[in-house]
Scaffold this motif. Structure first.
Motif, PDB file in Angstrom:
ATOM      1  N   ALA A 191      15.657  34.338  15.494  1.00  0.00           N
ATOM      2  CA  ALA A 191      16.606  34.948  16.423  1.00  0.00           C
ATOM      3  C   ALA A 191      15.926  36.131  17.117  1.00  0.00           C
ATOM      4  N   VAL A 192      16.468  36.529  18.259  1.00  0.00           N
ATOM      5  CA  VAL A 192      15.915  37.640  19.035  1.00  0.00           C
ATOM      6  C   VAL A 192      16.989  38.684  19.307  1.00  0.00           C
ATOM      7  N   ALA A 193      16.547  39.921  19.496  1.00  0.00           N
ATOM      8  CA  ALA A 193      17.438  41.020  19.869  1.00  0.00           C
ATOM      9  C   ALA A 193      16.666  41.950  20.796  1.00  0.00           C
ATOM     10  N   GLY A 194      17.367  42.485  21.794  1.00  0.00           N
ATOM     11  CA  GLY A 194      16.689  43.310  22.792  1.00  0.00           C
ATOM     12  C   GLY A 194      17.225  44.728  22.874  1.00  0.00           C
ATOM     13  N   PHE A 195      16.281  45.667  22.944  1.00  0.00           N
ATOM     14  CA  PHE A 195      16.607  47.073  23.200  1.00  0.00           C
ATOM     15  C   PHE A 195      16.453  47.309  24.701  1.00  0.00           C
ATOM     16  N   ILE A 196      17.581  47.531  25.379  1.00  0.00           N
ATOM     17  CA  ILE A 196      17.570  47.843  26.810  1.00  0.00           C
ATOM     18  C   ILE A 196      17.924  49.313  26.939  1.00  0.00           C
ATOM     19  N   VAL A 197      16.988  50.099  27.463  1.00  0.00           N
ATOM     20  CA  VAL A 197      17.194  51.537  27.617  1.00  0.00           C
ATOM     21  C   VAL A 197      17.282  51.848  29.108  1.00  0.00           C
ATOM     22  N   HIS A 198      18.305  52.619  29.485  1.00  0.00           N
ATOM     23  CA  HIS A 198      18.515  53.025  30.877  1.00  0.00           C
ATOM     24  C   HIS A 198      18.988  54.473  30.864  1.00  0.00           C
ATOM     25  N   ASN A 199      18.318  55.324  31.614  1.00  0.00           N
ATOM     26  CA  ASN A 199      18.651  56.756  31.656  1.00  0.00           C
ATOM     27  C   ASN A 199      18.699  57.358  30.249  1.00  0.00           C
ATOM     28  N   ASP A 200      17.705  57.016  29.429  1.00  0.00           N
ATOM     29  CA  ASP A 200      17.583  57.530  28.060  1.00  0.00           C
ATOM     30  C   ASP A 200      18.780  57.176  27.173  1.00  0.00           C
ATOM     31  N   LYS A 201      19.436  56.059  27.467  1.00  0.00           N
ATOM     32  CA  LYS A 201      20.545  55.581  26.645  1.00  0.00           C
ATOM     33  C   LYS A 201      20.305  54.122  26.291  1.00  0.00           C
ATOM     34  N   PHE A 237      12.622  41.718  17.275  1.00  0.00           N
ATOM     35  CA  PHE A 237      13.132  42.783  18.135  1.00  0.00           C
ATOM     36  C   PHE A 237      12.146  43.091  19.264  1.00  0.00           C
ATOM     37  N   PHE A 238      12.690  43.251  20.476  1.00  0.00           N
ATOM     38  CA  PHE A 238      11.890  43.503  21.671  1.00  0.00           C
ATOM     39  C   PHE A 238      12.441  44.708  22.436  1.00  0.00           C
ATOM     40  N   LYS A 239      11.550  45.463  23.048  1.00  0.00           N
ATOM     41  CA  LYS A 239      11.955  46.457  24.049  1.00  0.00           C
ATOM     42  C   LYS A 239      11.974  45.702  25.369  1.00  0.00           C
ATOM     43  N   VAL A 240      13.095  45.797  26.084  1.00  0.00           N
ATOM     44  CA  VAL A 240      13.319  44.956  27.257  1.00  0.00           C
ATOM     45  C   VAL A 240      13.505  45.804  28.507  1.00  0.00           C
ATOM     46  N   GLU A 241      12.842  45.364  29.567  1.00  0.00           N
ATOM     47  CA  GLU A 241      13.079  45.945  30.887  1.00  0.00           C
ATOM     48  C   GLU A 241      13.806  44.900  31.715  1.00  0.00           C
ATOM     49  N   VAL A 242      14.917  45.310  32.332  1.00  0.00           N
ATOM     50  CA  VAL A 242      15.686  44.397  33.180  1.00  0.00           C
ATOM     51  C   VAL A 242      15.560  44.837  34.627  1.00  0.00           C
ATOM     52  N   SER A 243      15.834  43.922  35.560  1.00  0.00           N
ATOM     53  CA  SER A 243      15.643  44.214  36.981  1.00  0.00           C
ATOM     54  C   SER A 243      16.640  45.224  37.512  1.00  0.00           C
ATOM     55  N   ASP A 244      17.907  45.126  37.068  1.00  0.00           N
ATOM     56  CA  ASP A 244      18.923  46.025  37.628  1.00  0.00           C
ATOM     57  C   ASP A 244      20.146  46.026  36.717  1.00  0.00           C
ATOM     58  N   CYS A 245      20.469  47.178  36.158  1.00  0.00           N
ATOM     59  CA  CYS A 245      21.636  47.280  35.267  1.00  0.00           C
ATOM     60  C   CYS A 245      22.956  47.270  36.031  1.00  0.00           C
TER      61      CYS A 245
END
Length: 174
Positions: free
Chosen positions: A44-54, A124-132
């Protein structure tokens, strides 16, 4: 003495024989056709999405742990890489497009589904997304919010491995 992990599997999945007996601590063997089935961990996978330090945390819409917090993610399908599964799950659950995923660490877990213990290995992955801004909740996510790292209540995270994973991520213990 704990119950064998395959105790509820009575019939051989290959030939249907009911002579499906314990082989060792994580497998059963069919005395009719010789097939051996192992209780291996599901990926299984899980993603850490961080935006504006949150950190983005989701509220689970379904059991197990309905109403509690989780990371976006899920099970890896057959013929799918971990990265493909992560991108698919984040799209299905949040409508977000993964631009980059960096593997961080893994943790074992036991996921109770339909009253059955599924042993998993959560990646577990650190994830960057195109646009929150395009975030929309769907699938098994009821709600998603960004949380200040200092204000995350780990007790509100419903799954053991996800709780431990968030704790590791926040403390940079990987």
């Amino acid at each position: 003495m704990p119950q064998h992990p395959l105790a509820s599997f009575v019939f051989c999945p290959k030939c249907g024989s009911k002579h499906f007996v314990i082989n060792d601590f994580k497998s059963k063997r069919c005395q009719t056709c010789g097939f051996v089935y192992y209780d291996n961990a599901a990926a299984a996978v899980a993603g850490f999405i961080v935006h504006n330090d949150k950190l983005l945390l989701c509220t689970r819409a379904k059991n197990p742990a309905q109403g509690l917090l989780d990371l976006p993610g899920g099970f890896i399908d057959h013929a799918e890489t971990a990265e493909q599964a992560l991108a698919r799950e984040i799209d299905e659950e949040l409508g977000l497009t993964v631009v980059q995923a960096e593997y961080l660490f893994s943790l074992p877990n036991t996921y109770i589904y339909s009253d059955f213990a599924v042993h998993t290995l959560d990646l577990f992955f650190k994830v960057e997304v195109s646009d929150c801004a395009s975030l929309r909740c769907a699938d098994d996510v009821a709600k998603a919010d960004f949380y200040d790292f200092r204000q995350i209540n780990l007790e509100q995270i419903g799954l053991n491995s996800i709780r431990r994973g968030v704790e590791k991520f926040i403390s940079h213990d990987f």
